[in-house]
Motif scaffolding. Sequence first.
Motif, PDB file in Angstrom:
ATOM      1  N   UNK A  54       1.408 -12.286  51.916  1.00 49.61           N
ATOM      2  CA  UNK A  54       2.163 -12.956  50.579  1.00 49.61           C
ATOM      3  C   UNK A  54       2.203 -12.215  49.427  1.00 49.61           C
ATOM      4  N   UNK A  55       3.023 -12.177  48.603  1.00 48.15           N
ATOM      5  CA  UNK A  55       3.175 -11.917  47.110  1.00 48.15           C
ATOM      6  C   UNK A  55       3.285 -13.002  46.365  1.00 48.15           C
ATOM      7  N   UNK A  56       2.516 -13.266  45.333  1.00 51.43           N
ATOM      8  CA  UNK A  56       2.727 -14.301  44.402  1.00 51.43           C
ATOM      9  C   UNK A  56       3.640 -13.961  43.171  1.00 51.43           C
ATOM     10  N   UNK A  57       5.090 -14.063  43.587  1.00 59.20           N
ATOM     11  CA  UNK A  57       5.946 -13.736  42.902  1.00 59.20           C
ATOM     12  C   UNK A  57       6.062 -14.245  41.269  1.00 59.20           C
ATOM     13  N   UNK A  58       5.584 -15.763  41.339  1.00 59.27           N
ATOM     14  CA  UNK A  58       5.483 -16.288  39.927  1.00 59.27           C
ATOM     15  C   UNK A  58       4.706 -15.652  38.759  1.00 59.27           C
ATOM     16  N   UNK A  59       3.575 -15.074  39.247  1.00 51.86           N
ATOM     17  CA  UNK A  59       2.900 -14.372  38.134  1.00 51.86           C
ATOM     18  C   UNK A  59       3.764 -13.136  37.878  1.00 51.86           C
ATOM     19  N   UNK A  60       4.374 -12.476  38.300  1.00 55.48           N
ATOM     20  CA  UNK A  60       5.135 -11.221  37.806  1.00 55.48           C
ATOM     21  C   UNK A  60       6.307 -12.006  36.995  1.00 55.48           C
ATOM     22  N   UNK A  61       6.921 -12.932  37.523  1.00 57.86           N
ATOM     23  CA  UNK A  61       8.124 -13.432  36.900  1.00 57.86           C
ATOM     24  C   UNK A  61       7.653 -13.913  35.677  1.00 57.86           C
ATOM     25  N   UNK A  62       6.468 -14.669  35.527  1.00 58.22           N
ATOM     26  CA  UNK A  62       6.068 -15.250  34.045  1.00 58.22           C
ATOM     27  C   UNK A  62       5.834 -14.036  33.189  1.00 58.22           C
ATOM     28  N   UNK A  63       5.173 -13.117  33.627  1.00 58.25           N
ATOM     29  CA  UNK A  63       4.945 -11.897  32.675  1.00 58.25           C
ATOM     30  C   UNK A  63       6.293 -11.320  32.301  1.00 58.25           C
ATOM     31  N   UNK A  64       7.120 -11.090  33.186  1.00 58.82           N
ATOM     32  CA  UNK A  64       8.528 -10.424  32.759  1.00 58.82           C
ATOM     33  C   UNK A  64       9.309 -11.423  31.810  1.00 58.82           C
TER      34      UNK A  64
END
Length: 296
Positions: free
Chosen positions: A163-173
Amino acid sequence: MQNIQSSMERADILLEALPYIRRFYNKTIVIKYGGHAMVDEDLKDKFARDVVMMKYIGINPVVVHGGGPQIGGFLKKLGKESRFVQGMRVTDEETMNIVEMVLVGTVNKEIVGLINRHGGKAVGLSGKDGNLVEAEKYYLSDEKAKNTPSEIIDIGLVGKVKTVNAGLIVSLAQNGFIPVIAPTGMGENGETYNINADIVAGEVAAALKAEKLLLLTDVAGVLDAEKNLINTMTDQEALDLIDRGIVEGGMFPKVKCCLKALRGGVKKAHIVDGRLKHAILLEVFTDMGIGTEIVV
């Protein structure tokens, strides 16, 4: 007069890019950064500037990088041989420590530094950070003969993405940052896995439902049976090329990665020649584009 003409030509270039800037505004583009573009000093500098430009005009770039040559070079300095099976690095515990040190501690930070030097706000991440990439052990299979069970090959601490924790990436972006991701993952018992960067890029793109996935390579793109560049093809046409043995070798896993990303919700995948200056801008912001585009 010559200066005016030159300025007009530049204005035409900007106008050509306008519809693409509008189309991709606030969209996510995942870029797998590797190959010659990572070792040539001029290409490295231009890549960083291009990524910063994308961010400033409202696109959310996410960078996933490789580092095979750098890992190999460091292992050689230590007198440790690099071993590969079916193109995958055999990774024992000692090698994994070196892989993590080179990818996360050196290569990742260099990319972050370059982007920041050109006015971006890059943040370096590994699969361990915020449980970004949850992974499990990957086994190779080797069919010795037809109609016989495949032999399972253990190549050590090599993983595949769960799995990939997309939420972390989205939050940074959303907060103005450019995520730069090293292709490592964490197992359920805290162990670190070395993961192919193309695979991580595809999985990250799918998790983010990215508008585009760009894979930078050291070739022009996907070639047909006559060795001509294929500018665009569907996923079914790509599968046909694989079945016919036309897509093979190092291009095989890249095309498979693109197909998986498309099945995961990515709009388009591109295999692009990273040896060209401003390769990602040429692909994203021009009518012709470069490389090979794969669509559903």
